[in-house]
Motif scaffolding. Structure first.
Motif, PDB file in Angstrom:
ATOM      1  N   VAL A  13       0.589  -1.115  -0.253  1.00  0.00           N
ATOM      2  CA  VAL A  13       0.137   0.100  -0.283  1.00  0.00           C
ATOM      3  C   VAL A  13       0.634   1.442  -0.431  1.00  0.00           C
ATOM      4  N   TRP A  14       1.916   1.025   0.902  1.00  0.00           N
ATOM      5  CA  TRP A  14       2.532   2.235   1.117  1.00  0.00           C
ATOM      6  C   TRP A  14       3.370   2.493  -0.648  1.00  0.00           C
ATOM      7  N   VAL A  15       3.874   1.765  -1.090  1.00  0.00           N
ATOM      8  CA  VAL A  15       4.452   1.467  -2.332  1.00  0.00           C
ATOM      9  C   VAL A  15       3.660   1.864  -3.459  1.00  0.00           C
ATOM     10  N   ALA A  16       2.030   1.702  -3.484  1.00  0.00           N
ATOM     11  CA  ALA A  16       1.215   2.255  -4.503  1.00  0.00           C
ATOM     12  C   ALA A  16       0.565   3.828  -3.553  1.00  0.00           C
ATOM     13  N   VAL A  17       0.813   4.794  -3.151  1.00  0.00           N
ATOM     14  CA  VAL A  17       0.223   5.697  -2.167  1.00  0.00           C
ATOM     15  C   VAL A  17       1.534   6.312  -3.251  1.00  0.00           C
ATOM     16  N   THR A  18       2.352   6.107  -2.688  1.00  0.00           N
ATOM     17  CA  THR A  18       4.116   7.302  -2.834  1.00  0.00           C
ATOM     18  C   THR A  18       4.049   7.058  -5.067  1.00  0.00           C
ATOM     19  N   GLY A  19       3.862   6.412  -5.664  1.00  0.00           N
ATOM     20  CA  GLY A  19       3.595   6.189  -6.672  1.00  0.00           C
ATOM     21  C   GLY A  19       4.990   5.672  -7.392  1.00  0.00           C
ATOM     22  N   SER A  20       6.120   5.426  -6.365  1.00  0.00           N
ATOM     23  CA  SER A  20       7.351   5.329  -6.707  1.00  0.00           C
ATOM     24  C   SER A  20       7.752   3.388  -6.786  1.00  0.00           C
ATOM     25  N   ASN A  25      11.720   1.924  -1.641  1.00  0.00           N
ATOM     26  CA  ASN A  25      10.853   2.066  -1.534  1.00  0.00           C
ATOM     27  C   ASN A  25      10.375   1.009  -0.878  1.00  0.00           C
ATOM     28  N   LEU A  26      10.039  -0.087  -1.614  1.00  0.00           N
ATOM     29  CA  LEU A  26       9.172  -1.410  -0.852  1.00  0.00           C
ATOM     30  C   LEU A  26      10.017  -1.108   0.863  1.00  0.00           C
ATOM     31  N   VAL A  27      11.591  -1.539   1.304  1.00  0.00           N
ATOM     32  CA  VAL A  27      11.696  -2.112   2.136  1.00  0.00           C
ATOM     33  C   VAL A  27      11.603  -0.952   2.806  1.00  0.00           C
ATOM     34  N   PHE A  28      11.788   0.213   2.302  1.00  0.00           N
ATOM     35  CA  PHE A  28      11.419   1.469   3.648  1.00  0.00           C
ATOM     36  C   PHE A  28       9.688   1.520   4.199  1.00  0.00           C
ATOM     37  N   GLY A  29       8.794   0.797   2.733  1.00  0.00           N
ATOM     38  CA  GLY A  29       7.211   1.207   4.057  1.00  0.00           C
ATOM     39  C   GLY A  29       7.340  -0.397   4.234  1.00  0.00           C
ATOM     40  N   PHE A  30       7.921  -1.616   3.952  1.00  0.00           N
ATOM     41  CA  PHE A  30       8.306  -2.440   4.682  1.00  0.00           C
ATOM     42  C   PHE A  30       8.064  -2.195   6.820  1.00  0.00           C
ATOM     43  N   VAL A  31       9.822  -1.649   6.536  1.00  0.00           N
ATOM     44  CA  VAL A  31      10.521  -1.033   7.916  1.00  0.00           C
ATOM     45  C   VAL A  31       9.359  -0.064   8.937  1.00  0.00           C
ATOM     46  N   LEU A  32       8.639   0.871   7.789  1.00  0.00           N
ATOM     47  CA  LEU A  32       7.564   2.169   7.985  1.00  0.00           C
ATOM     48  C   LEU A  32       5.857   0.772   9.219  1.00  0.00           C
ATOM     49  N   SER A  33       6.052  -0.022   7.584  1.00  0.00           N
ATOM     50  CA  SER A  33       4.849  -0.211   8.680  1.00  0.00           C
ATOM     51  C   SER A  33       5.365  -1.572   9.782  1.00  0.00           C
ATOM     52  N   ALA A  34       6.214  -2.312   9.897  1.00  0.00           N
ATOM     53  CA  ALA A  34       6.582  -3.074  11.021  1.00  0.00           C
ATOM     54  C   ALA A  34       7.054  -2.013  11.907  1.00  0.00           C
ATOM     55  N   LEU A  35       7.343  -1.157  11.984  1.00  0.00           N
ATOM     56  CA  LEU A  35       7.454   0.052  13.173  1.00  0.00           C
ATOM     57  C   LEU A  35       6.063   0.532  13.702  1.00  0.00           C
ATOM     58  N   ALA A  36       5.229   0.857  12.523  1.00  0.00           N
ATOM     59  CA  ALA A  36       3.286   1.023  13.145  1.00  0.00           C
ATOM     60  C   ALA A  36       2.798   0.378  13.500  1.00  0.00           C
ATOM     61  N   LEU A  37       3.066  -1.500  13.176  1.00  0.00           N
ATOM     62  CA  LEU A  37       2.420  -2.066  13.415  1.00  0.00           C
ATOM     63  C   LEU A  37       2.605  -2.865  15.153  1.00  0.00           C
ATOM     64  N   ALA A  38       4.306  -2.294  15.208  1.00  0.00           N
ATOM     65  CA  ALA A  38       4.844  -2.405  16.781  1.00  0.00           C
ATOM     66  C   ALA A  38       4.377  -1.379  17.285  1.00  0.00           C
ATOM     67  N   THR A  39       4.223   0.183  16.942  1.00  0.00           N
ATOM     68  CA  THR A  39       3.732   0.555  17.746  1.00  0.00           C
ATOM     69  C   THR A  39       2.320  -0.032  18.292  1.00  0.00           C
ATOM     70  N   VAL A  40       1.215  -0.489  17.401  1.00  0.00           N
ATOM     71  CA  VAL A  40       0.199  -0.451  18.034  1.00  0.00           C
ATOM     72  C   VAL A  40       0.007  -2.011  18.847  1.00  0.00           C
ATOM     73  N   ARG A  41       0.810  -2.881  18.456  1.00  0.00           N
ATOM     74  CA  ARG A  41       1.165  -4.096  19.302  1.00  0.00           C
ATOM     75  C   ARG A  41       1.203  -3.899  20.437  1.00  0.00           C
ATOM     76  N   GLU A  42       1.956  -3.115  19.951  1.00  0.00           N
ATOM     77  CA  GLU A  42       2.577  -2.886  22.186  1.00  0.00           C
ATOM     78  C   GLU A  42       1.792  -2.195  23.048  1.00  0.00           C
ATOM     79  N   SER A  43       0.720  -1.102  22.107  1.00  0.00           N
ATOM     80  CA  SER A  43      -0.266  -0.489  23.505  1.00  0.00           C
ATOM     81  C   SER A  43      -1.365  -1.470  23.957  1.00  0.00           C
ATOM     82  N   HIS A  44      -1.792  -2.430  22.977  1.00  0.00           N
ATOM     83  CA  HIS A  44      -2.600  -3.392  23.725  1.00  0.00           C
ATOM     84  C   HIS A  44      -2.028  -4.657  24.045  1.00  0.00           C
TER      85      HIS A  44
END
Length: 157
Positions: A13-20, A25-44
């Motif tokens: 989805v990150w690759v599709a939204v950025t258009g690159s 960019n895929l690796v950056f999106g993977f790392v970014l989404s892993a950090l987002a999932l870690a943040t959400v998962r940690e709060s629960h």
């Protein structure tokens, strides 16, 4: 596994939204989404996604180390002029209780040279293991419990 798939989907989805659609960019999106999932998962209060990946890699490294050590030990035993081995079957009391964990433990034991998983009891509390050298079955049991079984429980619970 579900979190990995979700992480990959978020990266796409990150690759599709950025258009690159580049690999970086895929690796950056993977790392970014892993950090987002870690943040959400940690709060629960759940186990962090990246911590689980690290624990699975630790289990893999343990298996590779045990594979090399046991392959060397079996080769030395077979090449020695007087093979002083006492093969036998012992009962290993299981701490793991889920089918996946029991199957993984049995397969890791079987893939390690010198040992072979023979059977699991009907109540799924005992794993019967054949060892090439069963002169000290308690030491082999401790090695399995402190090694493979402990790492399996850390990685998948």
């Amino acid at each position: 596994m579900i979190l990995f798939v979700f992480n990959l989907l978020l990266a796409i989805v990150w690759v599709a939204v950025t258009g690159s659609a580049s690999f970086l960019n895929l690796v950056f999106g993977f790392v970014l989404s892993a950090l987002a999932l870690a943040t959400v998962r940690e709060s629960h209060g759940g186990v962090l996604y990246l911590v689980r990946v690290r624990r699975i890699l630790a289990l893999l490294l343990l298996f590779l180390r045990e594979l090399a050590k046991s392959a060397w030990a079996v080769a030395v035993t077979v090449m020695s002029p007087n093979m002083d081995v006492k093969p036998g079957i012992f009962a290993f009391p299981l701490t793991v209780d889920r089918d996946f964990e029991i199957t993984l433990l049995a397969n890791l034991i079987t893939l390690t040279p010198g040992t072979l998983s023979v059977d699991v009891s009907d109540d799924r509390k005992t794993l019967y293991v054949h060892a090439l050298d069963c002169s000290d079955p308690e030491a082999v049991k401790r090695g399995i419990a402190d090694g493979f079984e402990r790492r399996i429980m850390e990685a998948f619970r």
